[in-house]
Scaffold this motif. Structure first.
Motif, mmCIF file in Angstrom:
data_model
loop_
_atom_site.group_PDB
_atom_site.id
_atom_site.type_symbol
_atom_site.label_atom_id
_atom_site.label_comp_id
_atom_site.label_asym_id
_atom_site.label_seq_id
_atom_site.Cartn_x
_atom_site.Cartn_y
_atom_site.Cartn_z
ATOM 1 N N THR A 90 -10.645 -8.625 9.357
ATOM 2 C CA THR A 90 -11.688 -7.801 9.619
ATOM 3 C C THR A 90 -12.683 -8.213 11.136
ATOM 4 O O THR A 90 -12.235 -7.895 12.142
ATOM 5 N N LEU A 98 -12.937 -9.463 3.085
ATOM 6 C CA LEU A 98 -11.551 -8.800 3.348
ATOM 7 C C LEU A 98 -10.746 -9.234 2.165
ATOM 8 O O LEU A 98 -9.837 -8.146 1.458
ATOM 9 N N ILE A 101 -11.099 -6.509 -0.284
ATOM 10 C CA ILE A 101 -10.749 -5.136 0.066
ATOM 11 C C ILE A 101 -9.171 -5.056 -0.198
ATOM 12 O O ILE A 101 -8.508 -4.222 -0.715
ATOM 13 N N THR A 104 -7.682 -4.977 -3.969
ATOM 14 C CA THR A 104 -7.923 -3.939 -4.746
ATOM 15 C C THR A 104 -6.536 -3.040 -4.765
ATOM 16 O O THR A 104 -5.808 -2.821 -3.773
ATOM 17 N N PRO A 107 -6.556 1.498 -3.098
ATOM 18 C CA PRO A 107 -7.119 1.174 -1.811
ATOM 19 C C PRO A 107 -8.424 2.293 -1.452
ATOM 20 O O PRO A 107 -8.407 3.411 -1.883
ATOM 21 N N ASN A 108 -9.512 1.572 -0.936
ATOM 22 C CA ASN A 108 -10.466 2.205 -0.540
ATOM 23 C C ASN A 108 -10.364 2.809 0.841
ATOM 24 O O ASN A 108 -10.704 1.819 1.806
ATOM 25 N N LEU A 111 -13.226 1.378 3.419
ATOM 26 C CA LEU A 111 -13.228 -0.068 3.770
ATOM 27 C C LEU A 111 -11.933 -0.532 4.311
ATOM 28 O O LEU A 111 -12.017 -1.403 5.311
ATOM 29 N N TRP A 112 -10.797 0.197 4.264
ATOM 30 C CA TRP A 112 -9.804 -0.077 5.081
ATOM 31 C C TRP A 112 -9.788 0.071 6.471
ATOM 32 O O TRP A 112 -8.986 -0.240 7.188
ATOM 33 N N THR A 114 -11.936 -0.742 8.399
ATOM 34 C CA THR A 114 -12.428 -1.952 8.844
ATOM 35 C C THR A 114 -11.651 -3.048 9.116
ATOM 36 O O THR A 114 -11.737 -3.815 9.681
ATOM 37 N N VAL A 115 -10.231 -2.786 8.688
ATOM 38 C CA VAL A 115 -9.223 -3.745 8.511
ATOM 39 C C VAL A 115 -8.044 -3.427 9.762
ATOM 40 O O VAL A 115 -8.065 -2.398 10.131
#
Length: 280
Positions: A90, A98, A101, A104, A107-108, A111-112, A114-115
């Motif tokens: 991130t 990270l 995230i 999990t 997956p969200n 939030l992903w 931001t990766v």
């Protein structure tokens, strides 16, 4: 009974071998040592990202232990059917966020977003790293996907340039740098063809001399000559701002410097000015 035990032994042996064969053949880094790896021109250097190591098998992401990673489908959709090695990341200093995230199972999506996937190798046992770099750089450029990034590699002519780059990365919160032997082909396991250089320790020393600058530092400080409590004398020429070079710590003052271990002669390796100790 003996026959059953024998068959069970054979079955589990073959099953274990099958699992090992499926594990990603990742290359692991050794520790950089200036006394051993003293020709920096042989290496390509990049930032060490504090992310989650992720191997793209061409079909899915797995950790270096072979455990699956479950990003959203849109995240992996642009990736081609080739082997890639890199870090899910991130930003600097956000490893714990990270990690949450990535761990999990469901997956969200938010939030992903931001990766990013920071690709630093395209493993191939028949190709030297400098060509693999050009291969993955070309591939990622063609993908033109904002969350798939090609890690930029630099080449330096001497250890001073490496030190300057290392200081720049760590000053901005980076974890350190990686050194890839340019002519080395990919191999699995720990290898001296891949080296890691992480942040310095720090210590204090007495300023005993100002050494004049050259080139763009003419008329300013070039380096401080310092002495440790143990009586070791050496020079520090990096880590100064232009203002500090114009008004350096006075002779007799105590400064804090940072370093990364010691050379074979007992001198601090990659010594760099950190700050002047406040007067008591």
């Amino acid at each position: 009974m003996v026959t059953i035990q024998r068959y069970l032994f054979i079955f589990f042996t073959l099953f274990s071998a099958s699992l090992l064969a499926q594990l990603p053949q990742v290359q692991l880094a050794d520790v950089y040592d200036e006394t051993k790896h003293n020709d920096i021109r042989q290496y390509l250097v990049s930032e060490k990202f504090d992310g989650v190591r992720a191997i793209w098998t061409g079909k899915q992401f797995v950790t270096r232990q072979g455990n699956p990673i479950n990003p959203p489908k849109w995240f992996t959709a642009p990736l081609p059917d080739v082997w890639l090695d890199g870090e899910l990341w991130t930003k600097r200093g956000q490893f714990s966020v990270l990690s949450g995230i990535v761990r999990t199972k469901i997956p969200n999506d938010l939030l992903w977003q931001t990766v990013t996937y920071q690709v630093f190798d395209m493993p191939d046992t028949s190709t030297p790293f400098h060509r693999r770099y050009q291969n993955y750089l070309s591939l990622i450029t063609k993908l033109n996907s904002p969350h798939i990034k090609a890690v930029k590699q630099y080449q330096f002519s001497d250890n001073q340039q490496l030190s300057d780059y290392f200081n720049e990365v760590t000053k901005q919160g980076g974890e350190g740098v990686m050194l890839h032997l340019a002519e080395a082909k990919h191999s699995s396991g720990r290898s001296s063809a891949l080296l890691k250089l992480k942040p310095y320790l720090d210590a204090e020393a007495l300023v005993i001399e100002h050494l004049p600058g050259k080139g763009k530092y003419t008329g300013m400080l070039g380096a401080l000559r310092v002495q440790t409590k143990q009586g070791v004398t050496f020079s520090i020429g990096t880590g100064f701002s232009d203002e500090e070079r114009k008004r350096p710590p006075v002779i007799g003052s105590i400064i804090t410097y940072r370093y990364h271990g010691y050379t074979k002669n007992g001198l601090p390796r990659f010594a760099s000015f950190l700050r002047e100790r406040p007067e008591k």
